[in-house]
Design a protein around this motif. Structure first.
Motif, short mmCIF file in Angstrom:
data_model
loop_
_atom_site.label_atom_id
_atom_site.label_comp_id
_atom_site.label_asym_id
_atom_site.label_seq_id
_atom_site.Cartn_x
_atom_site.Cartn_y
_atom_site.Cartn_z
N PHE A 141 45.60 33.31 26.66
CA PHE A 141 44.56 34.02 27.30
C PHE A 141 44.30 35.12 26.26
O PHE A 141 45.23 35.87 25.59
N PRO A 142 42.97 35.37 25.86
CA PRO A 142 42.71 36.68 25.11
C PRO A 142 43.00 38.03 25.65
O PRO A 142 42.96 38.23 26.90
N TYR A 143 43.32 39.13 24.76
CA TYR A 143 43.34 40.36 25.28
C TYR A 143 42.10 41.15 25.59
O TYR A 143 40.98 40.49 25.28
N LEU A 144 42.17 42.06 26.15
CA LEU A 144 40.93 42.89 26.70
C LEU A 144 40.19 43.54 25.49
O LEU A 144 40.79 44.14 24.57
N ARG A 145 39.00 43.42 25.76
CA ARG A 145 38.11 44.30 24.94
C ARG A 145 36.93 44.99 25.80
O ARG A 145 36.77 44.68 26.77
N ALA A 146 36.40 45.93 24.98
CA ALA A 146 35.41 46.98 25.76
C ALA A 146 34.10 45.98 26.39
O ALA A 146 33.85 44.95 25.62
N GLY A 147 33.78 46.19 27.59
CA GLY A 147 33.13 45.29 28.13
C GLY A 147 33.43 44.41 29.10
O GLY A 147 32.67 43.56 29.86
N ASP A 148 34.68 43.84 28.89
CA ASP A 148 35.43 43.01 29.83
C ASP A 148 35.39 43.60 31.29
O ASP A 148 35.59 44.81 31.41
N VAL A 149 35.46 42.95 32.17
CA VAL A 149 35.43 43.23 33.53
C VAL A 149 36.83 42.58 34.21
O VAL A 149 37.03 41.38 34.25
N VAL A 150 37.75 43.42 34.83
CA VAL A 150 38.88 43.08 35.59
C VAL A 150 38.76 43.23 36.80
O VAL A 150 38.39 44.56 37.47
N GLU A 151 39.07 42.31 37.50
CA GLU A 151 39.10 42.42 39.09
C GLU A 151 40.66 41.95 39.74
O GLU A 151 40.95 41.24 39.31
N ALA A 152 41.10 43.03 40.29
CA ALA A 152 42.60 42.72 40.82
C ALA A 152 42.45 42.97 42.21
O ALA A 152 41.94 43.96 42.93
N GLU A 153 43.32 41.90 42.93
CA GLU A 153 43.41 42.26 44.50
C GLU A 153 44.86 41.77 45.11
O GLU A 153 45.59 40.90 44.36
N ILE A 154 45.28 42.38 46.10
CA ILE A 154 46.31 42.02 46.78
C ILE A 154 45.99 41.78 48.18
O ILE A 154 45.52 42.77 48.79
N GLU A 155 46.69 40.73 48.86
CA GLU A 155 46.33 40.50 50.38
C GLU A 155 46.70 41.84 51.15
O GLU A 155 47.89 42.53 51.06
N GLY A 156 45.62 42.09 51.73
CA GLY A 156 45.75 43.42 52.70
C GLY A 156 45.63 44.60 52.11
O GLY A 156 45.41 45.69 52.93
N LEU A 157 45.35 44.84 50.75
CA LEU A 157 45.42 45.97 50.16
C LEU A 157 43.96 46.50 49.28
O LEU A 157 43.76 47.49 48.67
#
Length: 283
Positions: free
Chosen positions: A257-273
């Protein structure tokens, strides 16, 4: 309950979401969601006031969501706490929790811009279950005592610069403590609404592409063990945040997987949170 803080950075106002997702203003009860509020029975007061219909409704439309707890005293982290993550990094599972600290000013809102540091070529993501401490924890007798000091849970992205962490000598902290490197939230969810913290699905996507798809049942050291363990070496205080590790799927792992760069969008989720979404910028 789901507690949150909304408004411009440095001027957030406390709120709570009810079972129907309606937001209520908490300023009649407290100026902020912080260590003093958590230690002083604030959650119980909110629960009672909400049940009694005493909290005014507030419109959250268009408002920034901040970190759900005001500037913590410390952010304590556990590394290599998922067997699949240890495997993908070529590291044997640790015999005891691997502990490091992040600078407290890494904590930002769940949707705030995350900055790629100057000179960075290996900025990485890590979805994690964060524990917010609600009562002082000092030399807890056993992991079973941890429940009595936990105020609730939130999503954290333990953003990390891997070259700073592994290739520049010294400790991990300098790869972990760049500004904006700990988006937290959107909510602080109380334990009664979370249930078993070892039974939560967790996911992270970059630019819509699935990267991490894990589960808290795969922690090497569970939440209660981590809190108990840390209390043997440091005093955990109300408002402190404990990041409990990340599952496989990081860019540092053996997956190309490539590392993050400016302009990338990260979405994170945890069940119920809930879910956080942050765009990468450049420092």
């Amino acid at each position: 309950m789901r507690l949150l803080r909304v408004g411009p950075a440095g001027a957030e106002r406390p709120a709570v979401l009810d079972a129907d997702d309606v937001a209520h203003d908490l300023t009649p009860l407290t100026a902020d969601i912080d260590g003093a509020f958590l230690a002083g029975g604030g959650v119980d007061r909110v629960r009672q006031a909400l049940a009694d219909g005493l909290l005014p409704v507030v419109d959250l439309a268009g408002q920034r969501v901040g970190a759900p707890v005001a500037r913590p005293g410390k952010v304590v982290c556990v590394g290599l706490n998922y067997a699949d993550h240890a495997a993908e990094t070529g590291t044997p599972p640790p015999a005891e929790p691997v502990v490091f600290l992040k600078a407290v000013n890494t904590v930002v809102g769940p949707d705030d811009t995350v900055l790629v540091p100057r000179g960075s070529v290996k900025t990485d993501y890590e979805v994690e279950l964060a524990v917010v401490i609600g009562r002082t924890a000092r030399y807890l007798d056993s992991p079973a005592d941890a429940d009595g000091v936990i105020a609730g849970y939130a999503i954290a992205d333990d953003v990390t610069e891997r070259a700073f962490q592994h290739e520049r000598g010294g400790t991990w902290d300098k790869g972990k403590s760049c500004e904006t490197f700990n988006p937290l939230g959107p909510w602080l969810v109380t334990p009664d609404d979370v249930g078993d913290p070892q039974d939560l699905a967790m996911r992270l996507r970059v630019n819509g592409e699935p990267r991490q798809d894990g589960h808290t049942k795969n922690m090497i050291f569970g939440v209660r063990h981590v809190v108990w363990y840390l209390s043997q070496f440091m005093v955990l205080e109300p408002g402190d945040v404990v990041n409990t590790g990340t599952p496989a799927g990081v860019a540092f792992g053996a997956n190309d997987f490539p590392y993050l760069r400016a302009g990338d969008v990260v979405e994170a989720e945890i069940e119920g949170l809930g879910r956080q979404r942050h765009v990468l910028g450049q420092a």
